[in-house]
Design a protein around this motif. Structure first.
Motif, PDB file in Angstrom:
ATOM      1  N   GLU A  63      -5.937   5.936  -0.271  1.00 18.33           N
ATOM      2  CA  GLU A  63      -6.300   4.833  -1.161  1.00 18.33           C
ATOM      3  C   GLU A  63      -5.322   4.735  -2.342  1.00 18.33           C
ATOM      4  N   ARG A 119      -7.202  -7.068   3.918  1.00 16.35           N
ATOM      5  CA  ARG A 119      -6.676  -6.831   2.568  1.00 16.35           C
ATOM      6  C   ARG A 119      -5.146  -6.917   2.561  1.00 16.35           C
ATOM      7  N   ALA A 151      -4.065 -10.406   2.290  1.00 11.44           N
ATOM      8  CA  ALA A 151      -4.640 -11.152   1.165  1.00 11.44           C
ATOM      9  C   ALA A 151      -3.628 -12.058   0.476  1.00 11.44           C
ATOM     10  N   MET A 177       0.106  -1.914  -3.654  1.00 12.64           N
ATOM     11  CA  MET A 177      -0.380  -3.218  -4.142  1.00 12.64           C
ATOM     12  C   MET A 177       0.126  -3.473  -5.559  1.00 12.64           C
ATOM     13  N   LYS A 233     -10.227 -14.366   4.774  1.00 11.67           N
ATOM     14  CA  LYS A 233      -9.406 -13.273   5.336  1.00 11.67           C
ATOM     15  C   LYS A 233     -10.262 -12.375   6.226  1.00 11.67           C
ATOM     16  N   LEU A 255      -9.471   1.720   2.521  1.00 13.88           N
ATOM     17  CA  LEU A 255     -10.269   0.800   1.705  1.00 13.88           C
ATOM     18  C   LEU A 255     -10.838   1.568   0.519  1.00 13.88           C
ATOM     19  N   ASN A 260     -12.588  -5.432  -2.060  1.00 13.66           N
ATOM     20  CA  ASN A 260     -11.311  -4.828  -1.686  1.00 13.66           C
ATOM     21  C   ASN A 260     -10.235  -5.896  -1.523  1.00 13.66           C
ATOM     22  N   ILE A 261     -10.610  -7.000  -0.888  1.00 11.93           N
ATOM     23  CA  ILE A 261      -9.631  -8.062  -0.626  1.00 11.93           C
ATOM     24  C   ILE A 261      -9.358  -8.870  -1.894  1.00 11.93           C
ATOM     25  N   GLY A 265      -9.025  -3.453   6.449  1.00 10.37           N
ATOM     26  CA  GLY A 265      -7.765  -3.055   5.820  1.00 10.37           C
ATOM     27  C   GLY A 265      -6.685  -4.084   6.083  1.00 10.37           C
ATOM     28  N   ALA A 304     -11.290 -14.366   0.110  1.00 10.77           N
ATOM     29  CA  ALA A 304     -11.653 -13.055   0.664  1.00 10.77           C
ATOM     30  C   ALA A 304     -12.489 -13.237   1.925  1.00 10.77           C
TER      31      ALA A 304
END
Lengths: 251, 377
Positions: B244, A155, A158, B251, A126, A94, A103-104, A152, A123
């Motif tokens: 990270e 996310r 997401a 992502m 989730k 994260l 984060n999400i 995590g 968010a």
């Protein structure tokens, strides 16, 4: 009806530079599978995951995800596949400077056109799905290891991914948290139909969630066995697999 | 031939007769000089020793030093093809030796040694890879800046403000203090020399020109490289350790947009302002020496200082600050992004970022000085 192949790995060699961890690996992950990549330490499980997620290129061979070979795909194609995948890293990974909700929200802001209010609601949803209702404004440093993994996972979910990868989900968790996370993985698999790929050597998790698997061997640098882990335990193809699945008892 | 080596203090005896050695252990074998005994065994092994056995019926307490003797003796025996009979050793010692020599527990790794030519080749390949990584990083950062200028960047405003706050307001105190002291030192050193010619009034000109032209920017650069550049490297390096950065990559979010750009913009904006502050504080430091130590009248000091001040020198100093901002941000972020995945690597990345930033600041200062010389600035 034939099940759709989500991931098709052909003739894959994984390693770094001249150092080969695994060679000529071939396997398929079908849609809806909870697929386990297992093996002893240093056999290349995590590296295999890094190849599957496009973080490192394979030394040889192909990884076809939904018809696209990520080893030879353009950045745009890889990006497209990544938006349909979620990954839960060992540590949760994260972003420490952001709250759980932020984060999400990050991938949602990047890849969707939802309004800020909807993104915020998504968010929260989730987080609720992984049992973290009300933790929206907490920072990663303020929650436990198990909660970090759940966040995590939230996310990773997401963007409603088709495939979720898990890197050692049980690592660093107590047996109860680990069991709860296994249940959560199964719930996501069953209720959302998400294909799950789990890298682990945690036997309890392997037998609890896996319906298909491969066993990587560090010595021969090959896949020594494939199939349902419970079946592999009943009919082990070789001593190494049996030893692994029985915590080193051997025949 | 019978040879007896007694180590009475440790109750260890090595008896060698007819090419057979017997190691007799009795009583407490604690903290014994294992190296000496192992050396003796090695010596006998080289002299056609055929077998080694043990006698340990009266052995009572023992510690790891005995294990070292056994382990090294077995290794020597293995290497020289000598028979070893451990049957008279206590079962727990036999088990420990079996565990130490168990083949299936040895990790498999490449033991190959490189020749000097291979090492040289490897170093050249590594250098090439580093150059290639730097080029890629600079290219990606340029693209990110381009995206920012065209309004397509995904940089979060909050990250930019946080970075700006960190390298701007929070750095004011340290920059002010150091610059004041540098101006003070510059004035003091200059004044001592100028006083011999009765020209101490020119200390005002010396400090003003020195600080505005280059010293202000250099001092801010060094402070910010140590304070902010290293912090960038450590923060991003820790993100690497915590996976990270992998998460960002998977992502599909470029680290240059998300991590480098806010830090780069913040430093590029803050550095010229900090350089201005440094110039002013340095001049005040100089005035402190001029007025209080050299007894130069206050008004006269500042008259000379303002007479020496030129916009040209000031702008050259600000330009230095701008360039140093880019260098510090890029060195800090590059070191962080290419950090390894353990705590040591974070420390190394931090050190690299500071060293790299200072070296490049000096190089760039040289380049700017030559260009200014050529342009008559």
């Amino acid at each position: 009806m034939t099940e759709k192949v989500k991931i098709d790995v052909r003739n894959l060699t994984v390693g770094y530079g001249d150092y080969v961890l695994l060679h000529d690996a071939e396997y398929q992950v079908k849609q809806g599978d909870v697929f386990i990549i297992m093996g002893g330490s240093g056999c290349g499980k995590s590296s295999m995951l890094r190849v599957l997620t496009g973080l490192i290129p394979p030394l040889k061979g192909s990884v076809v995800i939904d018809g696209t070979d990520i080893a030879n795909a353009s950045m745009e194609e890889v990006q497209k596949i990544r938006t349909k995948s979620g990954i839960l890293y060992q540590s949760g990974a994260l972003f420490s400077s952001m709250t759980l909700a932020e984060n999400i929200m990050l991938p949602l802001q990047q890849y969707t056109d939802y309004s800020p209010a909807t993104i915020r609601e998504l968010a929260s949803l989730k987080l609720a799905l992984v049992g973290l209702t009300g933790f929206d404004d907490f920072y990663p440093s303020e929650i436990s290891g198990g909660m970090k993994k759940r966040a995590g996972l939230a996310r990773a979910l997401a963007l409603d991914p088709d495939i979720v990868y898990f890197d050692e989900p049980s690592a660093g968790l107590d047996p109860i948290s680990s069991h709860n996370l296994d249940d959560l993985i199964l719930e996501i698999n069953q209720s959302l139909g998400t294909t799950i790929v789990v890298v682990t050597h945690e036997l309890a998790s392997i037998f609890a969630i896996g319906n298909n698997s491969i066993f990587l061997d560090a010595e021969t640098k090959t896949i020594l066995a494939r199939g349902n882990p419970k079946e592999l335990l009943k009919n082990p193809p070789n001593e190494a697999v049996y030893k692994f699945l029985t915590r080193g008892e051997g025949k | 031939m019978l040879t007896v080596l007694k180590h009475q203090k440790n109750n260890v005896q090595v008896v060698v007769q007819n090419n057979a050695a017997k190691i007799i252990l009795s009583g407490d074998v604690l903290e014994c000089d294992s190296d000496n005994i192992v050396q003796q065994v090695q010596k006998f092994s080289a002299e056609n020793l055929k077998s080694i056995s043990f006698e340990a019926q009266t052995l009572e307490k023992w510690d790891s030093s005995l294990l070292v003797i056994l382990y090294e003796t077995l290794r020597v025996a293995q290497a020289n093809g000598i028979n070893v009979n451990m049957s008279d050793l206590p079962q727990n010692l036999q088990d420990l030796m079996k565990l130490a020599f168990a083949d299936d527990r040895k990790p498999t790794h490449d033991d190959s040694q490189f020749s000097w030519l291979e090492s040289l080749g490897k170093k050249i390949i590594d250098l090439w890879e580093t150059i290639s990584q730097v080029c890629k990083f600079l290219g990606k950062t340029t693209v990110s800046v381009g995206k920012f200028l065209s309004g397509q960047s995904i940089m979060r405003g909050v990250d930019f403000y946080s970075a700006l706050n960190d390298c701007g307001p929070k750095a004011l105190a340290i920059v002010s203090l150091i610059s004041f002291l540098v101006g003070l030192i510059l004035a003091f050193v200059g004044a001592v020399q100028l006083q011999t010619f009765g020209a101490q009034i020119y200390v005002a000109s010396l400090v003003t020109i020195g600080m505005c032209r280059i010293m202000g920017a250099i001092m801010v650069g060094i402070i910010m490289a140590g304070r902010t550049g290293s912090s960038y490297a450590a923060t991003i390096g820790t993100m690497q350790v915590n996976e990270e950065l992998d998460a960002l990559q998977t992502m599909g979010m470029p680290a240059t947009d998300f991590l480098v750009l806010p830090r780069l913009l913040a430093l590029v904006l803050a550095m010229p302002i900090l350089t201005m502050l440094s110039d002013i504080m340095g001049m005040i430091g100089g005035a402190f020496i001029g007025v209080f130590m050299m007894q130069i009248p206050y008004q006269e000091y500042w008259k000379y200082a303002f007479d020496a001040f030129t916009l040209k020198n000031f702008l050259v100093g600000i330009f230095h600050g701008f360039c140093f901002g880019i260098i510090i941000a890029l060195c800090g972020c590059y070191s962080g992004l290419h950090c390894g995945r353990n705590a040591d690597s974070v420390g190394l990345a931090t050190t690299k970022s500071v060293v790299c930033a200072i070296v490049w600041m000096i190089v760039v200062t040289g380049i700017i000085t030559i260009i200014c010389q050529e342009l008559g600035l």
